[in-house]
Design a protein around this motif. Structure first.
Motif, PDB file in Angstrom:
ATOM      1  N   LEU A 148       0.881  -1.415   0.056  1.00 19.23           N
ATOM      2  CA  LEU A 148       0.023   0.019   0.289  1.00 19.23           C
ATOM      3  C   LEU A 148       0.990   1.286   0.174  1.00 19.23           C
ATOM      4  O   LEU A 148       1.585   1.541   0.930  1.00 19.23           O
ATOM      5  N   ASN A 149       0.703   2.155  -0.996  1.00 19.38           N
ATOM      6  CA  ASN A 149       1.503   3.464  -1.040  1.00 19.38           C
ATOM      7  C   ASN A 149       0.249   4.521  -0.705  1.00 19.38           C
ATOM      8  O   ASN A 149      -0.441   4.990  -1.686  1.00 19.38           O
ATOM      9  N   THR A 150       0.218   4.929   0.320  1.00 27.29           N
ATOM     10  CA  THR A 150      -0.784   5.971   0.785  1.00 27.29           C
ATOM     11  C   THR A 150       0.051   7.474   0.137  1.00 27.29           C
ATOM     12  O   THR A 150       1.198   7.872   0.658  1.00 27.29           O
ATOM     13  N   LEU A 151      -0.573   8.279  -0.472  1.00 26.53           N
ATOM     14  CA  LEU A 151      -0.309   9.633  -0.918  1.00 26.53           C
ATOM     15  C   LEU A 151      -0.653  10.799  -0.271  1.00 26.53           C
ATOM     16  O   LEU A 151      -1.748  10.883   0.191  1.00 26.53           O
ATOM     17  N   GLN A 206      -3.976 -15.156   2.428  1.00 32.84           N
ATOM     18  CA  GLN A 206      -2.864 -15.634   3.175  1.00 32.84           C
ATOM     19  C   GLN A 206      -1.993 -14.728   3.837  1.00 32.84           C
ATOM     20  O   GLN A 206      -1.907 -13.751   3.096  1.00 32.84           O
ATOM     21  N   PRO A 207      -1.416 -15.002   4.839  1.00 31.19           N
ATOM     22  CA  PRO A 207      -0.430 -14.082   5.426  1.00 31.19           C
ATOM     23  C   PRO A 207       0.737 -13.978   4.658  1.00 31.19           C
ATOM     24  O   PRO A 207       0.929 -15.041   4.006  1.00 31.19           O
ATOM     25  N   PRO A 208       1.719 -13.189   4.760  1.00 25.83           N
ATOM     26  CA  PRO A 208       2.828 -13.122   3.927  1.00 25.83           C
ATOM     27  C   PRO A 208       3.874 -14.379   4.426  1.00 25.83           C
ATOM     28  O   PRO A 208       3.896 -14.798   5.485  1.00 25.83           O
ATOM     29  N   ALA A 209       4.494 -14.850   3.125  1.00 33.39           N
ATOM     30  CA  ALA A 209       5.296 -15.989   3.387  1.00 33.39           C
ATOM     31  C   ALA A 209       6.521 -15.620   4.286  1.00 33.39           C
ATOM     32  O   ALA A 209       7.125 -16.372   4.795  1.00 33.39           O
ATOM     33  N   ASP A 210       6.802 -14.378   4.202  1.00 28.27           N
ATOM     34  CA  ASP A 210       8.131 -14.052   4.793  1.00 28.27           C
ATOM     35  C   ASP A 210       7.854 -12.608   5.796  1.00 28.27           C
ATOM     36  O   ASP A 210       7.110 -11.936   5.110  1.00 28.27           O
ATOM     37  N   GLU A 211       8.064 -12.587   7.063  1.00 27.21           N
ATOM     38  CA  GLU A 211       7.586 -11.311   7.771  1.00 27.21           C
ATOM     39  C   GLU A 211       8.494 -10.065   7.326  1.00 27.21           C
ATOM     40  O   GLU A 211       7.968  -8.826   7.553  1.00 27.21           O
ATOM     41  N   TRP A 212       9.381 -10.418   6.497  1.00 27.17           N
ATOM     42  CA  TRP A 212      10.054  -9.175   5.925  1.00 27.17           C
ATOM     43  C   TRP A 212       9.481  -8.714   4.618  1.00 27.17           C
ATOM     44  O   TRP A 212      10.315  -7.692   4.067  1.00 27.17           O
ATOM     45  N   GLN A 213       8.695  -9.121   4.159  1.00 28.48           N
ATOM     46  CA  GLN A 213       8.053  -8.765   2.928  1.00 28.48           C
ATOM     47  C   GLN A 213       7.193  -7.384   3.177  1.00 28.48           C
ATOM     48  O   GLN A 213       6.918  -6.902   4.336  1.00 28.48           O
ATOM     49  N   ALA A 214       7.227  -6.643   2.093  1.00 28.33           N
ATOM     50  CA  ALA A 214       6.534  -5.266   2.294  1.00 28.33           C
ATOM     51  C   ALA A 214       5.138  -5.306   2.482  1.00 28.33           C
ATOM     52  O   ALA A 214       4.503  -5.825   2.012  1.00 28.33           O
ATOM     53  N   ILE A 215       4.766  -4.182   3.340  1.00 24.80           N
ATOM     54  CA  ILE A 215       3.476  -3.980   3.443  1.00 24.80           C
ATOM     55  C   ILE A 215       3.114  -2.667   3.211  1.00 24.80           C
ATOM     56  O   ILE A 215       1.719  -2.436   2.526  1.00 24.80           O
ATOM     57  N   LEU A 252       4.516   1.322   1.260  1.00 23.58           N
ATOM     58  CA  LEU A 252       5.522   2.273   0.870  1.00 23.58           C
ATOM     59  C   LEU A 252       5.253   3.793   1.114  1.00 23.58           C
ATOM     60  O   LEU A 252       3.953   4.157   0.674  1.00 23.58           O
ATOM     61  N   ASN A 253       5.976   4.575   1.800  1.00 26.62           N
ATOM     62  CA  ASN A 253       5.701   5.955   1.898  1.00 26.62           C
ATOM     63  C   ASN A 253       6.793   6.806   1.616  1.00 26.62           C
ATOM     64  O   ASN A 253       7.644   6.359   1.272  1.00 26.62           O
ATOM     65  N   TYR A 254       6.495   8.023   1.128  1.00 27.41           N
ATOM     66  CA  TYR A 254       7.357   9.036   0.783  1.00 27.41           C
ATOM     67  C   TYR A 254       7.342  10.113   1.494  1.00 27.41           C
ATOM     68  O   TYR A 254       6.276  10.708   2.128  1.00 27.41           O
ATOM     69  N   THR A 255       8.680  10.831   1.488  1.00 29.79           N
ATOM     70  CA  THR A 255       8.794  12.072   2.017  1.00 29.79           C
ATOM     71  C   THR A 255       8.126  13.084   1.004  1.00 29.79           C
ATOM     72  O   THR A 255       7.585  12.770  -0.186  1.00 29.79           O
ATOM     73  N   SER A 256       8.114  14.513   1.413  1.00 37.81           N
ATOM     74  CA  SER A 256       7.294  15.409   0.554  1.00 37.81           C
ATOM     75  C   SER A 256       8.425  15.864  -0.565  1.00 37.81           C
ATOM     76  O   SER A 256       7.909  16.606  -1.336  1.00 37.81           O
ATOM     77  N   GLY A 257       9.781  15.410  -0.507  1.00 36.70           N
ATOM     78  CA  GLY A 257      10.455  15.800  -1.652  1.00 36.70           C
ATOM     79  C   GLY A 257      10.983  17.239  -1.504  1.00 36.70           C
ATOM     80  O   GLY A 257      11.115  17.828  -2.607  1.00 36.70           O
ATOM     81  N   THR A 258      11.038  18.059  -0.181  1.00 36.75           N
ATOM     82  CA  THR A 258      11.335  19.529  -0.116  1.00 36.75           C
ATOM     83  C   THR A 258      12.667  19.452  -0.702  1.00 36.75           C
ATOM     84  O   THR A 258      13.109  20.686  -0.899  1.00 36.75           O
ATOM     85  N   THR A 259      13.785  18.460  -0.585  1.00 35.25           N
ATOM     86  CA  THR A 259      15.187  18.840  -1.162  1.00 35.25           C
ATOM     87  C   THR A 259      15.195  17.911  -2.454  1.00 35.25           C
ATOM     88  O   THR A 259      16.600  17.526  -2.816  1.00 35.25           O
ATOM     89  N   GLY A 260      14.360  17.874  -3.230  1.00 34.49           N
ATOM     90  CA  GLY A 260      14.545  17.151  -4.483  1.00 34.49           C
ATOM     91  C   GLY A 260      13.270  16.246  -4.728  1.00 34.49           C
ATOM     92  O   GLY A 260      12.181  16.365  -4.168  1.00 34.49           O
ATOM     93  N   VAL A 295      10.224   1.973   2.823  1.00 36.79           N
ATOM     94  CA  VAL A 295       9.316   0.520   3.095  1.00 36.79           C
ATOM     95  C   VAL A 295       9.077   0.161   4.187  1.00 36.79           C
ATOM     96  O   VAL A 295      10.161  -0.024   5.038  1.00 36.79           O
ATOM     97  N   TYR A 296       7.868  -0.032   4.564  1.00 36.73           N
ATOM     98  CA  TYR A 296       7.616  -0.871   5.822  1.00 36.73           C
ATOM     99  C   TYR A 296       7.372  -2.364   5.662  1.00 36.73           C
ATOM    100  O   TYR A 296       7.166  -2.506   4.513  1.00 36.73           O
ATOM    101  N   HIS A 297       8.132  -3.273   6.507  1.00 41.58           N
ATOM    102  CA  HIS A 297       7.869  -4.541   6.239  1.00 41.58           C
ATOM    103  C   HIS A 297       6.692  -5.137   7.276  1.00 41.58           C
ATOM    104  O   HIS A 297       6.583  -4.146   8.221  1.00 41.58           O
ATOM    105  N   HIS A 298       6.302  -6.195   7.094  1.00 39.63           N
ATOM    106  CA  HIS A 298       5.377  -6.680   7.895  1.00 39.63           C
ATOM    107  C   HIS A 298       5.515  -6.676   9.416  1.00 39.63           C
ATOM    108  O   HIS A 298       4.900  -6.293  10.365  1.00 39.63           O
TER     109      HIS A 298
END
Length: 271
Positions: free
Chosen positions: A47-50, A127-136, A138-146, A152-155
């Protein structure tokens, strides 16, 4: 919420969303945003929340860089979403979310959210993730410096932070949480998942306005909310009549910036 999230997961899977695929969400603090936090991972997606406050160029960069395949978009934000889509190099399926409390706007997709859910199978065998390190998520900074920077957050991390919120704050079970904090900010500091673990109540709020906040506290017996110092300052400076009739203890968490002493003192005066 579980049933609707399961239908969402099923519908997304029907559209080819699977492990590692990105689903973007340009949504206010609404039930649909909560459902996306569960339905997208249940389909195996990320999930990428904008950030709804950013311009079309920044949003287009995020959609391209995050390789979004589906975009859940509140019709309130149709103008900036339309402009962002015109700037992307990707073909992204848009699902229109016409929230009952929202101001409405142009429909950009070929299906609306409720119709999408109607296609979902309530018996979908997620199904739950096969690996708990899989991504759940994606977030972004506001990009004030570029260009915005992706995180990425993992489960495992989301799970640990969600439970840590309960432990650190001493939240009792069945807490009533008011969504003053944007869910696009670090997935609402993981409180979307916290409230599920807490078996609590989510009180959604489209806009941060003093009257709406105090009304929600009064009517729904809110026990907890989060926000940056400016949110707390808004409540401190509200007219006294807005604050009347709130008898329960309300716990507030402040972060995002260091609160001035005046903010802490003002919150203490309010109880």
């Amino acid at each position: 919420t579980y049933e609707r999230s399961r239908r969402l997961a099923s519908a997304l899977a029907q559209h080819g969303i699977g492990t590692g695929d990105t689903v973007a969400a340009m949504l206010a603090n609404t039930p649909e945003m909560i459902e996306a936090h569960f339905g997208v991972p249940m389909a195996g997606g990320v999930l990428n929340t904008l950030n709804t406050r950013l311009d079309a160029d920044a949003l287009a960069f995020m959609l391209d860089h995050g390789e979004a395949r589906v975009l859940l978009a509140d019709t309130e934000f149709a103008p900036v979403v339309k402009a962002a889509l015109a700037r992307t190099a990707r073909r992204i399926r848009v699902v229109d979310v016409a929230d009952m409390e929202g101001p409405g706007g142009e429909l950009l997709g070929d299906v609306d959210y409720e119709a999408l859910l109607a296609r979902g199978d309530l018996a979908f065998a997620w199904q739950p993730p096969a690996d708990e390190w899989q991504a759940i998520s994606l977030n972004y900074t506001s990009g004030t410096t570029g260009n915005p920077k992706g995180v990425v957050y993992h489960h495992r991390g989301a799970y640990l932070n969600a439970l840590s919120n309960i432990i650190d704050w001493g939240m009792p079970r069945h807490s009533v949480y008011l969504w003053t904090l944007p869910m696009f900010h670090c997935n609402g500091w993981c409180f979307v998942w916290t409230m599920a673990a807490n078996a609590g109540v989510n009180v959604c709020l489209r806009k941060v306005e003093a009257k709406a906040i105090f009304d929600a506290m009064r009517v729904h017996k809110v026990t907890h909310y989060c926000g940056a110092p400016i949110v707390h300052l808004t409540l401190i400076n509200a007219p006294a009549e807005m604050k009347a009739g709130i008898d329960q203890q309300v716990h507030c968490l402040v972060a995002g910036a260091a609160p001035p002493a005046a903010v802490i003192e003002g919150m203490e005066r309010m109880g």
